[in-house]
Design a protein around this motif. Structure first.
Motif, short mmCIF file in Angstrom:
data_model
loop_
_atom_site.label_atom_id
_atom_site.label_comp_id
_atom_site.label_asym_id
_atom_site.label_seq_id
_atom_site.Cartn_x
_atom_site.Cartn_y
_atom_site.Cartn_z
N HIS A 69 2.09 1.06 0.66
CA HIS A 69 1.54 2.29 0.08
C HIS A 69 2.18 3.53 0.73
O HIS A 69 2.54 4.48 0.05
CB HIS A 69 0.02 2.30 0.26
CG HIS A 69 -0.65 3.52 -0.28
ND1 HIS A 69 -0.73 3.78 -1.63
CD2 HIS A 69 -1.26 4.56 0.34
CE1 HIS A 69 -1.36 4.94 -1.81
NE2 HIS A 69 -1.69 5.43 -0.63
N GLU A 73 4.42 6.29 -1.26
CA GLU A 73 4.10 7.73 -1.26
C GLU A 73 5.27 8.55 -0.71
O GLU A 73 5.60 9.60 -1.24
CB GLU A 73 2.83 8.00 -0.43
CG GLU A 73 1.57 7.58 -1.18
CD GLU A 73 0.30 7.96 -0.45
OE1 GLU A 73 -0.77 7.85 -1.07
OE2 GLU A 73 0.37 8.35 0.75
N HIS A 96 1.80 9.64 8.06
CA HIS A 96 2.29 8.29 7.73
C HIS A 96 2.98 7.63 8.92
O HIS A 96 2.85 6.43 9.13
CB HIS A 96 3.25 8.35 6.53
CG HIS A 96 2.54 8.55 5.22
ND1 HIS A 96 3.21 8.76 4.03
CD2 HIS A 96 1.21 8.54 4.92
CE1 HIS A 96 2.32 8.88 3.05
NE2 HIS A 96 1.11 8.77 3.57
N HIS A 142 -7.02 11.56 5.96
CA HIS A 142 -5.67 11.71 5.38
C HIS A 142 -5.72 11.72 3.84
O HIS A 142 -5.09 12.55 3.19
CB HIS A 142 -4.81 10.55 5.89
CG HIS A 142 -3.50 10.39 5.21
ND1 HIS A 142 -2.40 11.15 5.53
CD2 HIS A 142 -3.11 9.54 4.22
CE1 HIS A 142 -1.38 10.78 4.76
NE2 HIS A 142 -1.78 9.81 3.96
N GLU A 146 -4.47 14.53 1.07
CA GLU A 146 -3.59 14.24 -0.07
C GLU A 146 -4.24 14.68 -1.38
O GLU A 146 -3.58 15.24 -2.26
CB GLU A 146 -3.27 12.74 -0.11
CG GLU A 146 -2.37 12.33 1.04
CD GLU A 146 -2.05 10.85 1.07
OE1 GLU A 146 -0.94 10.50 1.51
OE2 GLU A 146 -2.90 10.02 0.69
FE FE2 Z 1 -0.78 8.68 2.32
#
Ligand code: FE2
Length: 236
Positions: A69, A73, A96, A142, A146
């Motif tokens: 993931h 992203e 990340h 997080h 986003e």
């Molecule tokens: Fe993320």
């Protein structure tokens, strides 16, 4: 005295129409998946070797998903943001990197759970539980960034069709087996209306047999009422 709210300009249809949210469904699934694993690690019997192994397998699957993931992203969403507003993905890109480090740390603790001497697995499981709780907490924060900051950047720099294009390219890069694992968490944990919309779209774009496999898989994770609504709406 006139109320302040009446002085606001009338909202236009364009300004109130919901924009396409690239994060909404996958994040609902991730929140549910992470919560499930956190609870599961917490309740794992330290005296049951088979139960420990099953928990570690399930956690490995979640962490593998988290890794891919992050890569998706970075490659699709952050790249699109940076192309039109340089620097706009810096915060979540740095997050990340932190998440990748946290995943490696969790895997180290998982190894110590796996190889703990008799009687030592309770302490190792406790360490894993607490570290996973921190990881989940960080991810919840997080994902909120986003869904607010990153979405705003995307909405200001891309049309909805362009955002859907980014999403389609991202989804097309996921191998079928991994997609099944993701859908297992996404579809049951969205609401009834969202589930019908997503499955109706999927039905148009996939072979009937693959669609039946997805529906059969998620049926196991829906309540009788949720299944009745879905089957009725899709005429299954
Ligand atoms: Fe993320």
């Amino acid at each position: 005295m006139e109320h302040a709210i009446s002085k606001r300009p009338a909202a236009t249809a364009a300004s109130t129409a919901p924009r396409h949210d690239i994060y909404a469904f996958v994040h609902k699934g991730m929140r549910a998946w992470m919560g499930d694993l956190l609870g599961r690690v917490g309740r794992t019997d330290p005296d049951d070797v088979a139960e420990i192994a099953a928990t570690l397998d399930a956690l490995s699957e979640l962490l593998a998903f988290c890794r891919s993931h992050i890569a998706h992203e970075n490659e699709f969403v952050h790249r699109a943001m940076e192309a039109r507003r340089p620097g706009s993905a810096e915060v979540t890109a740095a997050d990340h990197v932190g998440h990748e480090n946290a995943i490696r740390e969790l895997e180290g603790i998982m190894t110590s759970v796996q190889f703990a001497a008799v009687g030592g697995s309770a302490a190792a499981l406790q360490r894993l539980y607490r570290q996973l709780a921190r990881f989940v907490a960080e991810n919840l924060e997080h994902m909120a960034v986003e869904e607010s900051h990153n979405n705003l950047v995307l909405w200001e720099t891309h049309s909805d069709d362009e955002i859907r294009g980014i999403e389609h390219a991202l989804v097309a890069s996921i191998p079928p087996a991994a997609m099944m694992g993701t859908l297992r968490w996404m579809l049951p944990w969205m609401n009834a209306r969202e589930r019908v919309t997503m499955l109706s779209g999927m039905r148009q774009g996939m072979p009937a047999e693959a669609f039946r496999a997805v529906v059969g898989m998620i049926r196991q994770h829906l309540s009788a009422d949720e299944w009745r609504k879905l089957a009725g709406a899709l005429r299954l």
